[in-house]
Write a protein that holds these residues in place. Structure first.
Motif, mmCIF file in Angstrom:
data_model
loop_
_atom_site.group_PDB
_atom_site.id
_atom_site.type_symbol
_atom_site.label_atom_id
_atom_site.label_comp_id
_atom_site.label_asym_id
_atom_site.label_seq_id
_atom_site.Cartn_x
_atom_site.Cartn_y
_atom_site.Cartn_z
ATOM 1 N N TYR A 467 0.836 -1.204 0.000
ATOM 2 C CA TYR A 467 0.000 0.000 0.000
ATOM 3 C C TYR A 467 0.872 1.256 0.000
ATOM 4 O O TYR A 467 0.588 2.213 -0.741
ATOM 5 C CB TYR A 467 -0.917 -0.003 1.218
ATOM 6 N N ALA A 468 1.927 1.257 0.796
ATOM 7 C CA ALA A 468 2.822 2.423 0.836
ATOM 8 C C ALA A 468 3.430 2.683 -0.534
ATOM 9 O O ALA A 468 3.520 3.843 -0.976
ATOM 10 C CB ALA A 468 3.910 2.207 1.887
ATOM 11 N N LYS A 469 3.850 1.624 -1.233
ATOM 12 C CA LYS A 469 4.419 1.799 -2.565
ATOM 13 C C LYS A 469 3.372 2.295 -3.550
ATOM 14 O O LYS A 469 3.663 3.139 -4.416
ATOM 15 C CB LYS A 469 5.029 0.472 -3.052
ATOM 16 N N ALA A 470 2.151 1.797 -3.429
ATOM 17 C CA ALA A 470 1.084 2.216 -4.347
ATOM 18 C C ALA A 470 0.744 3.692 -4.147
ATOM 19 O O ALA A 470 0.555 4.438 -5.115
ATOM 20 C CB ALA A 470 -0.157 1.348 -4.133
ATOM 21 N N VAL A 471 0.676 4.132 -2.902
ATOM 22 C CA VAL A 471 0.342 5.527 -2.609
ATOM 23 C C VAL A 471 1.453 6.465 -3.079
ATOM 24 O O VAL A 471 1.199 7.564 -3.585
ATOM 25 C CB VAL A 471 0.073 5.700 -1.098
ATOM 26 N N ALA A 472 2.708 6.024 -2.936
ATOM 27 C CA ALA A 472 3.836 6.856 -3.363
ATOM 28 C C ALA A 472 3.821 7.124 -4.862
ATOM 29 O O ALA A 472 4.445 8.076 -5.336
ATOM 30 C CB ALA A 472 5.154 6.193 -2.958
ATOM 31 N N ASP A 473 3.096 6.300 -5.619
ATOM 32 C CA ASP A 473 3.036 6.441 -7.074
ATOM 33 C C ASP A 473 1.954 7.417 -7.525
ATOM 34 O O ASP A 473 1.870 7.749 -8.701
ATOM 35 C CB ASP A 473 2.783 5.057 -7.691
ATOM 36 N N VAL A 474 1.110 7.896 -6.597
ATOM 37 C CA VAL A 474 0.004 8.777 -6.962
ATOM 38 C C VAL A 474 0.526 10.199 -7.155
ATOM 39 O O VAL A 474 1.091 10.782 -6.233
ATOM 40 C CB VAL A 474 -1.094 8.765 -5.886
ATOM 41 N N PRO A 475 0.336 10.796 -8.336
ATOM 42 C CA PRO A 475 0.832 12.158 -8.552
ATOM 43 C C PRO A 475 -0.074 13.196 -7.892
ATOM 44 O O PRO A 475 -1.287 13.006 -7.787
ATOM 45 C CB PRO A 475 0.805 12.305 -10.077
ATOM 46 N N ASP A 476 0.527 14.280 -7.438
ATOM 47 C CA ASP A 476 -0.254 15.398 -6.913
ATOM 48 C C ASP A 476 -0.831 16.206 -8.066
ATOM 49 O O ASP A 476 -0.189 16.378 -9.103
ATOM 50 C CB ASP A 476 0.631 16.308 -6.054
ATOM 51 N N VAL A 477 -2.041 16.705 -7.870
ATOM 52 C CA VAL A 477 -2.688 17.559 -8.859
ATOM 53 C C VAL A 477 -2.812 18.957 -8.256
ATOM 54 O O VAL A 477 -3.398 19.117 -7.174
ATOM 55 C CB VAL A 477 -4.070 17.021 -9.260
ATOM 56 N N PRO A 478 -2.266 19.969 -8.892
ATOM 57 C CA PRO A 478 -2.340 21.327 -8.347
ATOM 58 C C PRO A 478 -3.782 21.750 -8.074
ATOM 59 O O PRO A 478 -4.681 21.507 -8.875
ATOM 60 C CB PRO A 478 -1.719 22.183 -9.456
ATOM 61 N N GLY A 479 -4.000 22.355 -6.899
ATOM 62 C CA GLY A 479 -5.318 22.866 -6.551
ATOM 63 C C GLY A 479 -6.190 21.912 -5.779
ATOM 64 O O GLY A 479 -7.254 22.312 -5.285
ATOM 65 N N ASP A 480 -5.794 20.646 -5.629
ATOM 66 C CA ASP A 480 -6.601 19.680 -4.878
ATOM 67 C C ASP A 480 -6.575 20.005 -3.385
ATOM 68 O O ASP A 480 -5.500 20.253 -2.817
ATOM 69 C CB ASP A 480 -6.072 18.258 -5.082
ATOM 70 N N ASP A 481 -7.753 19.972 -2.739
ATOM 71 C CA ASP A 481 -7.772 20.062 -1.278
ATOM 72 C C ASP A 481 -7.582 18.664 -0.700
ATOM 73 O O ASP A 481 -7.408 17.685 -1.440
ATOM 74 C CB ASP A 481 -9.068 20.702 -0.785
ATOM 75 N N GLU A 482 -7.610 18.543 0.617
ATOM 76 C CA GLU A 482 -7.298 17.266 1.254
ATOM 77 C C GLU A 482 -8.283 16.172 0.841
ATOM 78 O O GLU A 482 -7.887 15.037 0.547
ATOM 79 C CB GLU A 482 -7.302 17.422 2.778
#
Length: 646
Positions: A467-482
């Protein structure tokens, strides 16, 4: 669709002396493992350091698409198999001239017409109508970056004779499978692990990592159950040359923000779906749709029917519509909605009805395990899917499916459960393992296994690490709130670790009977567009899959447009578990059963001796799932002669 296989060996000449007969024998054995994937034709191409094999399911350009397909050094003059050379051979193109590149290819490229026009303008000339030839010329023109230009489902290998290197390519979502294994001097590959295992340099071994992957309630992407046999990840290309091996990722879910408003987004989804289904209806052989009566398959079927007559098929179980019991995942039986949509769209419809005795047949289980190259919990779903596809194959060669819409648009129950969304694990695992749910959901697979083995496997630590490896692969999208970041993470996890389970199941069950199943909702243009949209837009009417419902409701009866998500059906007849229980008792009495070293025999016996309970009738019994896993694991160990190294 087809099946591909082959190997490269930079350490010796595969066509010299005594090696020639060994090469031919090995190639024939590897190709033979995939006869079910390609019942229409076969071919082998051999060179000093590379062998490519192919089994063909002919769908487009029946006569012109034979493989492996070779192209000479001059890309304006494509190589082509010579029918006079006989089956199983592909000569080099042109007298006295070796090929520049040779392709063995599985899948469909839906934008091949546009690519063909572009390549023609660049000076390429074509002699067939096949998308195979377009892919080959695309490689000659753009090298490994052809992958970024393809729209479709595909897995293929190209041997570049000019540079002596092999390229393996897999589609963005992983609709088509591709496995590989390092060998001394090179690499072997295949559409299925069994093709690689036919090579003398490979062996079937189950180690702790392989068993963890079998027991994990998610797709262990990049691995197979067999030690040293890896899966080429979706959206990746692999290149091997004398100097070494490299892997490059060419696609991931996008990280740029969504800028369209809701009406524009609904219109764009509708426009994409209409284009996608139109493209995926192209076929030179009979085509049909898979219909469950849910939102996804109904939209695909209605779009297909609007473009011409279409057959539709659904799976059902004897007496289940009349005796249906609602469960955690399913409020209603499929059959009434299936029939309503079929009448509404005017399809030529057929139900494929399966009974408990057929579904529990050990010979059927062995057949399905052989097709899947792996055991399974909830194996009745694999078996009923296989029987559905086998019946369809008598009428059609290509089918359109509604699969992947739930992963793309957010349809599953756990997308909308705050606790599952906030959990520090895969959300479907969080819901499945929740107290009071796990026994019904069938997610607790530890019950039948030896306690010492479970300590060695340490499944909680394995799950946390994956799960930690899978989450680390998720890119951030500018403007997203929590909240948006959290929901985008959930969507990403489904595309990368849940959807691959279903696509693999679909591919194995369909190709085991030579049926090509296309997946319109996996078109990367649609996936990218919907992935960008904010969660509030995906649920704008307060329900699951709001965006899809708004885009497609004009095609559907209101009852189907409003129907709650209902997954692929499971049999509810108690006779099914009773048959499994008897088979498990027989297995416990067999001291030679290969699964025995993995089991806590006392625990399994107590399961088999316990009276039936209400959970059985829902089709989600934890005990039933345990029985299915034990029986299918034993069948797999026997079928593949797997050696345990735990």
């Amino acid at each position: 669709m087809c099946g591909i296989t082959g190997w490269v060996d930079f350490g010796r000449d595969l066509t010299a002396g005594a090696a020639t007969a060994d090469t031919a024998r090995t190639a024939a054995e590897m190709v033979a493992t995939m006869a079910c994937r390609g019942p229409d034709d076969q071919g082998v191409w051999t060179s000093p350091h590379a062998v490519l094999g192919h089994r063909r399911l002919a769908v487009i350009d029946i006569e012109g698409g034979r493989q492996p397909m070779a192209a000479p050094a001059d890309p304006a003059t494509p190589g082509r198999p010579d029918p006079a050379a006989g089956p199983g051979t592909t000569p080099a193109a042109g007298p006295g001239a070796g090929p520049a590149a040779v392709l063995t290819y599985s899948g469909e490229v839906y934008n091949f017409t546009e690519l063909r026009a572009e390549l023609t303008a660049l000076g390429h000339r074509f002699r067939t109508r096949s998308d195979t030839e377009v892919v080959l010329h695309a490689y000659l023109q753009w090298g490994e970056h052809l992958a970024e230009r393809l729209n479709g489902m595909y897995a293929f290998a190209v041997w570049d004779a000019r540079t002596e290197e092999l390229l393996l390519v897999r589609d963005r979502l992983g609709v088509k499978p591709l496995y590989w294994r390092r060998l001394p001097g090179g690499l072997a590959f295949g559409s299925e692990p069994k093709a690689i295992l036919a090579h003398p340099g490979a062996d079937a071994v189950l180690d702790a990592d392989g068993l963890r992957g079998i027991l994990g309630f998610f797709k262990d992407v990049g691995r197979s159950p067999y030690r040293d046999i890896q899966e080429l990840r979706p959206g990746h290309v692999l290149r091997i040359r004398r100097s070494g091996l490299t892997v490059r990722r060419y696609w991931r879910p996008p990280s740029d923000p969504h800028t369209d408003d809701l009406p524009t987004s609904v219109a764009r989804v509708r426009e994409l779906l209409e284009d996608i289904v139109t493209r995926q209806l192209v076929s030179d052989v009979p085509l049909c749709t898979l219909l469950s009566g849910g939102l996804d398959s109904s939209i695909v079927t209605a779009l297909a029917a609007a473009r011409g007559p279409v057959r539709s098929f659904a799976v059902d179980f004897t007496g289940q519509a009349e005796k249906f019991v609602p469960d955690l995942m399913r409020d209603t039986p499929d059959t009434p909605f299936v029939h309503e949509l079929a009448e509404h769209a005017g399809t030529e419809h057929a139900d494929i009805v399966v009974d408990a005795a057929r579904l529990a047949d050990p010979e059927l289980r062995a057949t399905v395990v052989r097709a899947f190259d792996a055991p399974a919990v909830n194996g009745d779903m694999n078996s009923s899917l296989y029987l559905l596809f086998r019946a369809i194959r008598e009428k059609s060669t290509v089918a359109l499916s509604g699969e992947s819409a739930d992963e793309v648009f957010g349809g599953y129950l756990w997308f909308h459960d705050a606790g599952a969304v906030r959990a520090d694990t895969f959300p479907w695992v969080a819901m499945a393992l929740r107290p009071g749910v796990s026994a019904r959901f069938g997610a607790d697979q530890s019950g039948p296994f030896d306690r010492g083995l479970l300590q060695t496997l340490d499944m909680p630590a394995y799950l946390a690490d994956e799960y930690a490896k899978a989450v680390a692969d998720v890119p951030d999208v500018p403007g997203d709130d929590e909240h948006e970041r959290r929901m985008r993470r959930v969507c990403h996890l489904h595309l990368t670790h849940f959807l691959p389970m279903l696509l693999d199941r679909k591919d194995r069950a369909s190709m085991a009977v030579g049926l090509e199943v296309r997946v319109p909702f996996c078109d990367h243009r649609l996936v990218e567009y919907v992935y960008r949209t904010p969660w509030a837009m995906k649920t704008h009417d307060g329900r699951e899959k709001s965006l899809l419902r708004s885009a497609g409701r004009h095609l559907l009866p209101e009852s189907i447009a409003q129907r709650r998500k209902s997954p692929y059906p499971a049999i509810q007849d108690p006779a099914y578990e009773l048959a499994l229980r008897d088979q498990v008792r027989d297995l416990l009495a067999d001291s030679t059963a290969p699964v025995t070293p993995l089991l806590d025999r006392g625990a399994v016996k107590r399961m088999a001796d316990r009276p039936m309970d209400e959970a059985v009738t829902t089709g989600f019994g934890g005990r039933r799932s345990a029985f299915e896993l034990v029986l299918s694991l034993d069948a797999w160990l026997r079928e593949q002669n797997v050696r345990l190294d735990l």
